[in-house]
Structure formats: C-alpha cells, structure tokens
Enzyme design. Structure first.
Site, PDB file in Angstrom:
ATOM      1  N   THR A  45      -4.836  -2.712  -0.431  1.00 32.86           N
ATOM      2  CA  THR A  45      -5.430  -3.783   0.368  1.00 32.86           C
ATOM      3  C   THR A  45      -6.942  -3.635   0.446  1.00 32.86           C
ATOM      4  O   THR A  45      -7.659  -4.618   0.622  1.00 32.86           O
ATOM      5  CB  THR A  45      -4.820  -3.794   1.779  1.00 32.86           C
ATOM      6  OG1 THR A  45      -3.397  -3.739   1.669  1.00 32.86           O
ATOM      7  CG2 THR A  45      -5.205  -5.034   2.555  1.00 32.86           C
ATOM      8  N   TYR A 131       2.570   7.639  -2.254  1.00 29.86           N
ATOM      9  CA  TYR A 131       2.569   6.176  -2.172  1.00 29.86           C
ATOM     10  C   TYR A 131       3.326   5.632  -3.370  1.00 29.86           C
ATOM     11  O   TYR A 131       2.873   5.775  -4.504  1.00 29.86           O
ATOM     12  CB  TYR A 131       1.125   5.674  -2.136  1.00 29.86           C
ATOM     13  CG  TYR A 131       0.922   4.181  -2.036  1.00 29.86           C
ATOM     14  CD1 TYR A 131       1.957   3.302  -1.734  1.00 29.86           C
ATOM     15  CD2 TYR A 131      -0.353   3.642  -2.232  1.00 29.86           C
ATOM     16  CE1 TYR A 131       1.739   1.942  -1.634  1.00 29.86           C
ATOM     17  CE2 TYR A 131      -0.588   2.278  -2.129  1.00 29.86           C
ATOM     18  CZ  TYR A 131       0.459   1.432  -1.843  1.00 29.86           C
ATOM     19  OH  TYR A 131       0.238   0.077  -1.754  1.00 29.86           O
ATOM     20  N   LYS A 159       4.763   6.626   1.709  1.00 30.29           N
ATOM     21  CA  LYS A 159       4.700   5.192   1.965  1.00 30.29           C
ATOM     22  C   LYS A 159       5.598   4.548   0.922  1.00 30.29           C
ATOM     23  O   LYS A 159       5.270   4.508  -0.263  1.00 30.29           O
ATOM     24  CB  LYS A 159       3.263   4.675   1.855  1.00 30.29           C
ATOM     25  CG  LYS A 159       3.155   3.157   2.014  1.00 30.29           C
ATOM     26  CD  LYS A 159       1.732   2.673   1.767  1.00 30.29           C
ATOM     27  CE  LYS A 159       1.672   1.150   1.850  1.00 30.29           C
ATOM     28  NZ  LYS A 159       0.304   0.627   1.572  1.00 30.29           N
ATOM     29  N   ILE A 202       2.644   1.280   7.173  1.00 29.65           N
ATOM     30  CA  ILE A 202       1.256   1.105   6.735  1.00 29.65           C
ATOM     31  C   ILE A 202       1.162  -0.369   6.374  1.00 29.65           C
ATOM     32  O   ILE A 202       1.772  -0.822   5.409  1.00 29.65           O
ATOM     33  CB  ILE A 202       0.902   2.037   5.569  1.00 29.65           C
ATOM     34  CG1 ILE A 202       0.939   3.490   6.062  1.00 29.65           C
ATOM     35  CG2 ILE A 202      -0.490   1.707   5.021  1.00 29.65           C
ATOM     36  CD1 ILE A 202       0.673   4.530   4.985  1.00 29.65           C
TER      37      ILE A 202
END
Length: 291
Positions: A45, A131, A159, A202
C-alpha cells in the site's frame, strides 16, 4: 505489537514527487486517533516497489520519529542482500519490527525461501513478520516452509494475504507450539481469521476508517461478536470498492476525496477509472466520510 489493527500506510508524495513528510506525519496522527495498535510503512500500500532505497529509509525514519505506536517497516525485496540492508536500517532507526514479503519474480524453491528469510532474521534482533501475498509476488509460501520458518526465534508471525481461510487455519494449527501470530492481510477476512485464532489485521481500509476497524477487532476480542459482525458488514462495501483496481490506486483516491494526505500515484500506476471513482465516492458517503 503485531496484534490488533495496523494500517498499511500509503506513502504521500509532494507535487515535486518527493516524500511528503508533513502528510505522512498527519496520516500517522489520524490513524493513532483511530486507536490503532501500530502502523506499517513501506508495504504494498505504501508503493514500496517504486521507492528508492534512500526514500524507503526516509519513510521509516519519519514514521519512527513521529509515531506514538509501534512502527513495523516493510523491508522485503527479491534481492536478499537488499532486504538485509533495509531490515538492518529499520532496526537501527528504532522500528519495532519488520514485515518481509516473499521474493517476487525470482520464485525460489523451498530451500531458497528458507535461506532468504533465515538470512534476514539472523542479521537483526527485531521481530520479523512474513508476508504472503501470492497475487502480487507470483508465489504462495507453502505451509511446509511457513512451519519451518516459525521455529526461528525472531520470526514471530505472518501477514496472510492469500485469501485462503483454510490455509490460515492450517498455519495456526501447525504453529501452535511456537509463539507465532497469524494476522489477516485481507480486510474482508479480518473477522473470519480472528474467529479461527488470528490476531488482527494489517489493513488498507484503516487508512480511512481506523476507528471502525479498531472497534471491530476490539469488539471481537471482548466477546461482542454481534458488534463485530455489524461493523464488518458496515465497512464491507468500502473494502470491496478499495479493491476494484490495483492497491493502492483506490485507497489513495479515497483519501484525497475526504481531505486526507495521499498525493499522486507513482507510474506505472494510473488514476482510478471514472466508474470506480463513482462507486468509491458513494461508499464513502454511505459511511459518512464524504458529504
């Protein structure tokens, strides 16, 4: 540190295409006012793919300097040496932890993945969160690899953004003997993942409604599932609108619409389509974020 709601912050740019320090600080303050438990910078992001190494470090430095909550720094790369460099910088800057994406494009085998993450973890003392986002990297970290990596002392969680709830369940099941946390990487799956033992999210949507997402997670943790469900369905249309196009295209537009600090997108990302912009604006109006 990795439990609760951690917005995956956008990276605001000035008109001169430099890091908007003031904008970033204001965005962190906005998130903190929404009672988030931490912030993540330089992730997907945050347009990390188009940040130079110097800019990447600058964003981490700004966040650590001004935040009153733990800062988790995205430090992944498909170059192990670069990932080590960024993770070391995060530690030296004072970040509370690092979020490390799997190597994209290269597609290493099991041994390569384990070696990559182990090398990064052994280079620092701060906690590392894996991640997994195969839709962006082209590779799904296997359950076998995750289970092996969970045995490393400072690899403390993942994540999980594969969108596969069964896989999240298996990760939790396989790592119960380790102090290993699974956090949702999909806003829409926050409540389902928490219901099977996940610890939070998250979040992209928390850039704009941090209070609502924080209330959702807190309600679930307090046993108030009815309120958690209500909030889930309340923000679900906005979550869907934020993924009509490649993240962070919609979230940056949404933030600009409501007067937050987002700035422009870096090429090759392009502005949101008129159709999706209308959908996004309508969702924001429904939530009372936009007049």
């Amino acid at each position: 540190m990795f439990e609760g709601v951690l917005p995956a912050l956008i990276t605001p740019f000035t008109k001169d295409d430099t890091i908007d320090r003031t904008g970033l600080i204001k965005n962190i303050e906005f998130a903190e006012n929404g009672k988030v438990t931490g912030v993540v910078v330089c992730g997907t992001t945050g347009e990390s793919a188009t940040l130079s190494t110097a800019e990447h470090m600058e964003v981490i430095d700004i966040a650590v300097e001004c935040a009153n909550v733990p800062v988790v720094a995205g430090t992944g790369s498909n170059n192990t040496a670069e990932a080590v460099e960024l993770t070391k910088h995060a530690e030296e800057a004072g970040a509370s932890g690092a979020l490390v994406i799997s190597p994209y494009y290269n597609k290493p085998n099991k041994a390569g993945l384990i070696s990559h993450f182990r090398t990064i973890a052994e280079a620092v003392e701060i906690p590392i969160v894996l991640y997994n986002v195969p839709s962006r990297t082209g590779q799904d970290i296997s359950l076998e690899v995750i289970t092996e990596l969970a045995k490393i002392d400072n690899i403390v969680g993942i994540k999980e953004a594969s969108g596969n709830l069964d896989k999240a369940s298996q990760i939790i099941e396989n790592t119960m003997d380790e102090d290993f946390k699974v956090t949702s990487g999909d806003d829409g799956l926050t409540l389902p993942i928490m219901s099977i033992g996940g610890c939070g999210v998250i979040s992209v949507v928390a850039n704009i409604v941090p209070d609502r997402m924080s209330r959702l997670v807190n309600a679930f943790n307090e046993g108030d599932t009815a309120t958690a469900q209500q909030l889930h369905y309340e923000i679900a249309p906005l979550i869907r609108a934020l993924f009509t196009e490649t993240n962070p295209v919609p979230i940056k537009r949404a933030m600009n619409l409501v007067g937050l600090n987002a700035g422009h997108l870096r090429p090759p990302l392009a502005p949101i389509s008129a159709e999706n912009n209308k959908l996004l604006a309508n969702c924001l109006k429904e939530l009372g974020c936009l007049q």
